[in-house]
Enzyme design. Structure first.
Site, PDB file in Angstrom:
ATOM      1  N   GLY A 105     -26.177  11.749  75.644  1.00 46.03           N
ATOM      2  CA  GLY A 105     -24.815  12.100  75.265  1.00 46.03           C
ATOM      3  C   GLY A 105     -24.374  11.469  73.970  1.00 46.03           C
ATOM      4  N   HIS A 106     -25.094  10.451  73.541  1.00 44.59           N
ATOM      5  CA  HIS A 106     -24.863   9.846  72.226  1.00 44.59           C
ATOM      6  C   HIS A 106     -25.876  10.384  71.238  1.00 44.59           C
ATOM      7  CE1 HIS A 106     -23.972   6.922  69.124  1.00 44.59           C
ATOM      8  NE2 HIS A 106     -25.239   6.555  69.110  1.00 44.59           N
ATOM      9  N   ALA A 107     -27.130  10.415  71.652  1.00 46.05           N
ATOM     10  CA  ALA A 107     -28.202  10.936  70.811  1.00 46.05           C
ATOM     11  C   ALA A 107     -29.454  11.087  71.666  1.00 46.05           C
ATOM     12  CB  ALA A 107     -28.477   9.997  69.636  1.00 46.05           C
TER      13      ALA A 107
END
Length: 321
Positions: free
Chosen positions: A57-59
């Protein structure tokens, strides 16, 4: 709320508000200090180790699944005891909203489109999750990334008056093209209920702790297992640091810093190679299209943390200007 307010979002993230040794930074080469170090040594670097890829979800990131005889081990880490050994654990590639300024670190205020970060953890600990909150628990090797066909520079680029031959990393390009497509959608599986409990607490409970690292006991009980679980995809080809490293591994900058995403623990020795690598334009595009936790493509906001201002961070270089 954005990176500036990470320390106010969750009590496990209060270290993000520190001004001591937060990362990333701008490396001002005129202010670096020359220091001789032994050459970095990586054991089993020619082996391709079993790996998976996830989108948290961030990367997206590649994660090593170790077997005893297949560990890729880093030695001779600058500013760490010579006897220390670190296992290769993860590979992240960061990018920004601006196609030309996607790297987290900058060198003399110059960014690159992306930045590869290879995460190694101290072998004294069971895994990277346990090591990341421990003093000197992590080492991250950083490589700046250009995009093939988008740069006006030739393959030889001037770096501090010297020449870097930019390596086109074909294998990394293929991995990015193939597996970023597989994790394009954000596939949240489950979330630890402790995380939701903290979010519901009045934020004044930890606002006044911004900049302070939670106690080891609090981290062990409340923080180490709070990350959301996401669906892994098996990487059939495996990975190796050789997919990422530049031609010139003899010149680097190093400093004591932190994780660049929450919980921002100040436990990382950064090694930033002077010379970049280059990936395909398709690989770059596949990363841009991966969804974040809000289901927006990463190209909308990027994943890079802004440069941090610290009180006393000393950057060393192992090469003469």
């Amino acid at each position: 709320r954005g990176p500036k307010n990470w320390c106010k979002v969750h009590p496990c993230w209060t270290t993000c508000g520190s001004q001591m040794r937060q990362s990333p930074i701008n490396i001002n080469t005129n202010q670096t200090i020359y220091k001789r170090y032994p050459r970095l040594k990586v054991e089993n670097v020619h082996k391709r180790v079993i790996a998976t890829i996830r989108n948290n979800g961030h990367a997206p990131y590649f994660e090593v699944h170790e077997k005893f005889d297949d560990e890729i081990v880093l030695r001779n880490v600058p500013e760490r005891p010579r006897r220390k050994e670190y296992n290769f654990a993860q590979l992240h590639v960061q990018l920004g909203r601006d196609e030309k300024e996607g790297s987290e670190h900058s060198i003399d205020n110059k960014f690159k489109p992306m930045e590869a970060q290879m995460v190694f953890y101290d072998k004294d600990y069971e895994d990277v999750l346990e090591a990341k909150s421990k003093k000197n628990g992590l080492v991250v090797i950083s490589v700046m990334i250009e995009v093939y066909g988008r740069s006006k520079e030739h393959d030889d680029c001037a770096c501090d008056g010297e020449t870097c031959t930019v390596r086109y990393v074909r294998k990394l390009s293929k991995l990015m093209e193939k597996y970023y497509e597989k994790v394009r959608r954000y596939p949240l599986v489950s979330i630890n209920p402790h995380f939701l409990t903290f979010i519901k607490l009045p934020r004044k409970c930890w606002y006044n702790k911004c900049g302070r690292t939670p106690s080891p006991d609090f981290i062990e009980k409340k923080c180490e297992k709070e990350e959301p679980e996401t669906r892994p995809f098996f990487v059939f080809e495996g990975i190796t640091p050789l997919d990422v490293i530049p031609y010139d591994t003899n010149r680097f900058y190093t400093y004591a810093g932190s994780l660049t995403s929450p919980p921002c623990y100040e436990t990382v020795q950064w090694v930033v190679f002077k010379c970049p690598i280059k990936v395909s334009s398709k690989a770059f595009r596949m990363l841009q299209l991966v969804q974040d936790s809000h289901l927006d493509p990463l190209e909308k906001l990027g994943v890079r943390r802004p440069l941090q201002t610290n009180k006393n961070v000393i950057v060393y270089r192992n090469h003469l200007k």
